[in-house]
Design a protein around this motif. Structure first.
Motif, PDB file in Angstrom:
ATOM      1  N   SER A 128      43.254 -92.228  51.582  1.00 29.62           N
ATOM      2  CA  SER A 128      43.878 -90.968  51.995  1.00 29.62           C
ATOM      3  C   SER A 128      45.117 -90.701  51.157  1.00 29.62           C
ATOM      4  CB  SER A 128      44.242 -90.997  53.479  1.00 29.62           C
ATOM      5  OG  SER A 128      45.338 -91.861  53.715  1.00 29.62           O
ATOM      6  N   SER A 129      45.473 -89.453  51.086  1.00 21.92           N
ATOM      7  CA  SER A 129      46.659 -89.016  50.353  1.00 21.92           C
ATOM      8  C   SER A 129      47.266 -87.843  51.102  1.00 21.92           C
ATOM      9  CB  SER A 129      46.289 -88.613  48.924  1.00 21.92           C
ATOM     10  OG  SER A 129      45.314 -87.588  48.925  1.00 21.92           O
ATOM     11  N   PRO A 130      48.517 -87.479  50.798  1.00 24.50           N
ATOM     12  CA  PRO A 130      49.154 -86.379  51.533  1.00 24.50           C
ATOM     13  C   PRO A 130      48.313 -85.106  51.516  1.00 24.50           C
ATOM     14  CG  PRO A 130      50.793 -87.553  50.256  1.00 24.50           C
ATOM     15  CD  PRO A 130      49.466 -88.134  49.860  1.00 24.50           C
ATOM     16  N   TRP A 131      48.311 -84.453  52.657  1.00 23.11           N
ATOM     17  CA  TRP A 131      47.520 -83.222  52.855  1.00 23.11           C
ATOM     18  C   TRP A 131      47.921 -82.142  51.857  1.00 23.11           C
ATOM     19  CZ3 TRP A 131      49.190 -78.464  55.402  1.00 23.11           C
ATOM     20  CH2 TRP A 131      48.135 -77.599  55.722  1.00 23.11           C
ATOM     21  N   LYS A 132      46.910 -81.507  51.266  1.00 27.21           N
ATOM     22  CA  LYS A 132      47.146 -80.451  50.278  1.00 27.21           C
ATOM     23  C   LYS A 132      46.668 -79.089  50.777  1.00 27.21           C
ATOM     24  CE  LYS A 132      46.548 -83.709  46.423  1.00 27.21           C
ATOM     25  NZ  LYS A 132      46.237 -84.879  47.268  1.00 27.21           N
ATOM     26  N   GLY A 133      46.331 -79.030  52.058  1.00 31.34           N
ATOM     27  CA  GLY A 133      45.738 -77.811  52.586  1.00 31.34           C
ATOM     28  C   GLY A 133      46.640 -76.598  52.609  1.00 31.34           C
ATOM     29  N   ALA A 134      47.949 -76.814  52.569  1.00 27.22           N
ATOM     30  CA  ALA A 134      48.866 -75.670  52.601  1.00 27.22           C
ATOM     31  C   ALA A 134      48.681 -74.773  51.394  1.00 27.22           C
ATOM     32  CB  ALA A 134      50.306 -76.162  52.681  1.00 27.22           C
ATOM     33  N   ASP A 135      48.205 -75.347  50.294  1.00 31.11           N
ATOM     34  CA  ASP A 135      48.040 -74.580  49.058  1.00 31.11           C
ATOM     35  C   ASP A 135      46.622 -74.031  48.887  1.00 31.11           C
ATOM     36  OD1 ASP A 135      50.673 -75.187  48.349  1.00 31.11           O
ATOM     37  OD2 ASP A 135      50.057 -77.104  47.473  1.00 31.11           O
ATOM     38  N   ARG A 136      45.734 -74.318  49.834  1.00 26.45           N
ATOM     39  CA  ARG A 136      44.356 -73.866  49.700  1.00 26.45           C
ATOM     40  C   ARG A 136      44.197 -72.467  50.293  1.00 26.45           C
ATOM     41  NH1 ARG A 136      43.023 -79.457  51.589  1.00 26.45           N
ATOM     42  NH2 ARG A 136      42.651 -80.646  49.670  1.00 26.45           N
ATOM     43  N   GLU A 137      43.456 -71.661  49.594  1.00 25.61           N
ATOM     44  CA  GLU A 137      43.203 -70.299  50.069  1.00 25.61           C
ATOM     45  C   GLU A 137      42.083 -70.309  51.101  1.00 25.61           C
ATOM     46  OE1 GLU A 137      41.745 -65.911  48.409  1.00 25.61           O
ATOM     47  OE2 GLU A 137      41.954 -67.622  47.033  1.00 25.61           O
ATOM     48  N   VAL A 138      42.277 -69.576  52.158  1.00 27.01           N
ATOM     49  CA  VAL A 138      41.243 -69.378  53.173  1.00 27.01           C
ATOM     50  C   VAL A 138      40.869 -67.903  53.164  1.00 27.01           C
ATOM     51  CG1 VAL A 138      40.651 -69.531  55.615  1.00 27.01           C
ATOM     52  CG2 VAL A 138      42.146 -71.269  54.572  1.00 27.01           C
ATOM     53  N   ARG A 139      39.612 -67.636  52.874  1.00 30.71           N
ATOM     54  CA  ARG A 139      39.165 -66.256  52.740  1.00 30.71           C
ATOM     55  C   ARG A 139      39.189 -65.527  54.086  1.00 30.71           C
ATOM     56  NH1 ARG A 139      33.643 -67.842  49.868  1.00 30.71           N
ATOM     57  NH2 ARG A 139      34.095 -69.676  51.161  1.00 30.71           N
ATOM     58  N   LEU A 140      39.316 -64.213  54.011  1.00 29.71           N
ATOM     59  CA  LEU A 140      39.381 -63.383  55.215  1.00 29.71           C
ATOM     60  C   LEU A 140      38.124 -63.546  56.056  1.00 29.71           C
ATOM     61  CD1 LEU A 140      41.026 -61.286  56.773  1.00 29.71           C
ATOM     62  CD2 LEU A 140      39.896 -59.497  55.427  1.00 29.71           C
ATOM     63  N   GLY A 141      36.964 -63.644  55.398  1.00 24.61           N
ATOM     64  CA  GLY A 141      35.717 -63.825  56.141  1.00 24.61           C
ATOM     65  C   GLY A 141      35.696 -65.128  56.914  1.00 24.61           C
ATOM     66  N   THR A 142      36.292 -66.174  56.343  1.00 26.94           N
ATOM     67  CA  THR A 142      36.366 -67.456  57.055  1.00 26.94           C
ATOM     68  C   THR A 142      37.288 -67.355  58.257  1.00 26.94           C
ATOM     69  OG1 THR A 142      35.946 -68.664  54.997  1.00 26.94           O
ATOM     70  CG2 THR A 142      36.911 -69.896  56.817  1.00 26.94           C
ATOM     71  N   LYS A 143      38.408 -66.651  58.098  1.00 31.49           N
ATOM     72  CA  LYS A 143      39.316 -66.457  59.233  1.00 31.49           C
ATOM     73  C   LYS A 143      38.623 -65.714  60.366  1.00 31.49           C
ATOM     74  CE  LYS A 143      43.548 -66.440  56.430  1.00 31.49           C
ATOM     75  NZ  LYS A 143      44.718 -65.663  55.984  1.00 31.49           N
ATOM     76  N   ALA A 144      37.820 -64.714  60.002  1.00 34.40           N
ATOM     77  CA  ALA A 144      37.080 -63.969  61.024  1.00 34.40           C
ATOM     78  C   ALA A 144      36.060 -64.873  61.711  1.00 34.40           C
ATOM     79  CB  ALA A 144      36.388 -62.765  60.389  1.00 34.40           C
ATOM     80  N   LEU A 145      35.410 -65.706  60.920  1.00 30.24           N
ATOM     81  CA  LEU A 145      34.419 -66.626  61.485  1.00 30.24           C
ATOM     82  C   LEU A 145      35.067 -67.600  62.457  1.00 30.24           C
ATOM     83  CD1 LEU A 145      31.470 -67.696  61.393  1.00 30.24           C
ATOM     84  CD2 LEU A 145      32.204 -69.207  59.535  1.00 30.24           C
ATOM     85  N   VAL A 146      36.225 -68.151  62.081  1.00 31.35           N
ATOM     86  CA  VAL A 146      36.918 -69.105  62.958  1.00 31.35           C
ATOM     87  C   VAL A 146      37.373 -68.424  64.243  1.00 31.35           C
ATOM     88  CG1 VAL A 146      38.987 -70.549  63.177  1.00 31.35           C
ATOM     89  CG2 VAL A 146      37.610 -70.632  61.078  1.00 31.35           C
ATOM     90  N   SER A 147      37.802 -67.179  64.145  1.00 30.87           N
ATOM     91  CA  SER A 147      38.211 -66.465  65.355  1.00 30.87           C
ATOM     92  C   SER A 147      37.043 -66.267  66.316  1.00 30.87           C
ATOM     93  CB  SER A 147      38.843 -65.108  64.991  1.00 30.87           C
ATOM     94  OG  SER A 147      37.873 -64.225  64.459  1.00 30.87           O
ATOM     95  N   LEU A 148      35.830 -66.179  65.765  1.00 31.20           N
ATOM     96  CA  LEU A 148      34.640 -65.980  66.603  1.00 31.20           C
ATOM     97  C   LEU A 148      34.110 -67.293  67.176  1.00 31.20           C
ATOM     98  CD1 LEU A 148      32.648 -63.342  64.513  1.00 31.20           C
ATOM     99  CD2 LEU A 148      33.734 -62.979  66.723  1.00 31.20           C
ATOM    100  N   VAL A 149      34.075 -68.341  66.355  1.00 27.48           N
ATOM    101  CA  VAL A 149      33.404 -69.583  66.768  1.00 27.48           C
ATOM    102  C   VAL A 149      34.313 -70.801  66.648  1.00 27.48           C
ATOM    103  CG1 VAL A 149      31.156 -68.651  66.133  1.00 27.48           C
ATOM    104  CG2 VAL A 149      32.437 -70.007  64.461  1.00 27.48           C
ATOM    105  N   GLY A 150      35.612 -70.599  66.640  1.00 29.04           N
ATOM    106  CA  GLY A 150      36.527 -71.723  66.434  1.00 29.04           C
ATOM    107  C   GLY A 150      36.313 -72.878  67.381  1.00 29.04           C
ATOM    108  N   GLY A 151      35.981 -72.582  68.637  1.00 29.73           N
ATOM    109  CA  GLY A 151      35.753 -73.646  69.612  1.00 29.73           C
ATOM    110  C   GLY A 151      34.506 -74.439  69.368  1.00 29.73           C
ATOM    111  N   MET A 152      33.644 -73.975  68.452  1.00 27.55           N
ATOM    112  CA  MET A 152      32.414 -74.702  68.128  1.00 27.55           C
ATOM    113  C   MET A 152      32.583 -75.608  66.911  1.00 27.55           C
ATOM    114  SD  MET A 152      29.548 -71.731  68.670  1.00 27.55           S
ATOM    115  CE  MET A 152      29.288 -70.933  70.252  1.00 27.55           C
TER     116      MET A 152
END
Length: 500
Positions: free
Chosen positions: A475-499
């Motif tokens: 493992s190494s320090p998290w780099k996710g802060a610099d990763r782009e998350v597309r708008l479509g993915t954000k919409a998908l997570v809002s719909l099915v995030g609990g799954m």
């Protein structure tokens, strides 16, 4: 041992077992570190006392597979397995079952899998792989398929097979024979035997623990579908269905499989609440304490959630100037909101987290919507780290990501150490991913293991430390802060995030 069957209704019965070597109520445990003394007495689940020299922690997928094959070969009277599914290429495992049955006339096999995953369209589903075994040994091989009742009505007809697991799966992982059992988070599939990292803890010579795991499988099998040869019965009953190679039958026709909530809640509650109503007068202070935790949110069974809340509150209150260290890992880090709050609000506890990097996520590179799942976890991680910052916990809550070339990551669990640099004194292991799915819609079995402070337990604590170090080494320090998350993915997570 005295067994008593408690009939609930329909055709389901739950076995109550009175076994004095099991601990039910311990008001205190003087053998444990003072930081966790008294914690076990707050839990009402069964408690098992196990010698530390009968516990072995495996570290590699190849060891996991070899152990399973060795266990099958030495089985004498019973093999009992619970997993999400059996992989389409696992003919060697099926052959091992067949050889064991041919060599041991008294041997019985009980297996429990998820129905939706096990009957996916294709030439080699779990049901198709095991149907010949059931046909050859109809009185000795018992295969059950649990189906989550959350997917019902018109959705049950419309949701494609690849996505129907989003409404819940059978997720418990138990691999047992006779009086030994291995608890893992791994499934029975080629990648889990070669290049998919998980956790695997083996217990030898444990009659009572093995019997509990066997009874757990039998209890859930009572409200699960049965695999049968297509010629073994006449016409199919209500809610049953046929394939050319097998029949899936429903065992309680008076109860619709979409309406098993009360049945399941009563059965699982009875297993936990009535498994051992007596307490031994003397408990060997050198023995490890094991506590099974069932998490089945759709059936109002929340042992894991209750136990972790108690654990955090206990540690936060009992630290007394010392800062215990909590290590947490999950291959699917969508940490359940309640667990996030426990971490953020426990100011006296340091926390190190290891999550899967996007490339080590099992869905990386998938086609269609599932290919966005790793990106969806990046979004959840970003939200969590933002919450860490708002709570001003950046100095005591750290997130790392696991990456190993050519491998995927599926390990999950918790370790508690009295301080950084000290070996763990407690661990949570099993099937739970500690996320919203595990809390609400999947059915999970995990165990708390509390290790005493004694020379007899030094080796086990070193094994736990080595296990943790091996996972953190990649493992190494998290780099996710610099990763782009597309708008479509954000919409998908809002719909099915609990799954997720």
């Amino acid at each position: 041992m005295l067994a008593h069957s408690l009939r609930l209704f329909g055709r389901i019965s739950v076995t109550r077992i009175w076994q004095t070597p099991i601990l039910r109520c311990m008001s205190s445990a003087s053998n444990l570190h003072p930081m966790i003394q008294g914690f076990t007495g707050k839990l009402q689940q069964p408690k098992f006392a196990v010698s530390p020299n009968e516990i072995r922690i495996l570290s590699k997928p190849t060891q996991f597979y070899s152990q399973i094959l060795d266990m099958i070969r030495r089985a004498q009277t019973r093999i009992f397995i619970s997993s999400l599914y059996l992989g389409s290429s696992e003919s060697e495992l099926v052959s091992a079952f067949t050889d064991a049955l041919n060599k041991k006339p008294e041997l019985q096999i009980h297996m429990l899998f998820d129905l939706n995953r096990s009957t996916r369209p294709g030439p080699r589903s779990t049901a198709k792989l095991l149907a010949p075994l059931v046909s050859q040994f109809p009185d000795r091989v018992h295969v059950s398929f649990f189906r989550s009742p959350s997917l019902r009505g018109i959705l049950a007809k419309l949701v494609p097979p690849r996505f129907n697991e989003g409404w819940g799966t059978w997720h418990a992982k138990i691999y047992g024979v006779d009086d030994e059992v291995m608890i893992s988070g791994a499934n029975l599939n080629q990648s889990y035997f070669t290049d998919r990292q998980d956790r695997y803890i083996h217990f030898a010579g444990q009659r009572h623990l093995s019997q509990y795991c066997f009874d757990f499988i039998k209890t859930v099998s009572g409200f699960s579908f049965k695999l049968q040869s297509p010629s073994s019965r006449g016409s199919t009953g209500p809610h049953s269905f046929r394939d050319r190679e097998y029949e899936i039958s429903w065992p309680i026709p008076e109860t619709h499989p979409h309406h098993i909530h009360t049945t399941a809640e009563l059965a699982l509650s009875s297993l936990q609440n009535n498994y051992c109503p007596t307490v031994p007068e003397h408990h060997d202070a050198k023995k490890v304490t094991l506590i099974p935790l069932i998490q089945a949110g759709q059936f109002n069974i929340r042992d894991e959630e209750t136990a972790l809340k108690m654990l955090f509150e206990h540690l936060n209150a009992e630290s007394k100037g010392n800062r215990p260290l909590l290590d947490l890992t999950s291959g699917y880090f969508g940490l359940y909101k309640e667990y996030q709050n426990l971490i953020l609000q426990s100011s006296n506890i340091d926390c190190r987290i290891v999550a899967s990097s996007p490339r080590a996520n099992g869905f990386y590179g998938s086609s269609g919507i599932s290919g966005r799942i790793p990106e969806g976890y990046t979004l959840l991680e970003q939200r969590f780290m933002n919450a860490v910052q708002r709570a001003n916990r950046q100095s005591s809550v750290h997130l790392n990501e696991w990456k190993k070339e050519g491998w995927t990551y599926h390990a999950k669990g918790i370790w508690i150490s009295e301080a950084a640099g000290r070996p763990p004194m407690l661990t949570l292991f099993g099937s739970t991913n500690l996320n919203s799915r595990s809390a609400h819609i999947d059915t999970e079995l995990s165990f708390l293991m509390l290790v005493p402070e004694s020379s007899a337990s030094d080796s086990l604590r070193r094994q736990l430390a080595d296990e943790l170090d091996n996972l953190r080494a990649h493992s190494s320090p998290w780099k996710g802060a610099d990763r782009e998350v597309r708008l479509g993915t954000k919409a998908l997570v809002s719909l099915v995030g609990g799954m997720l």
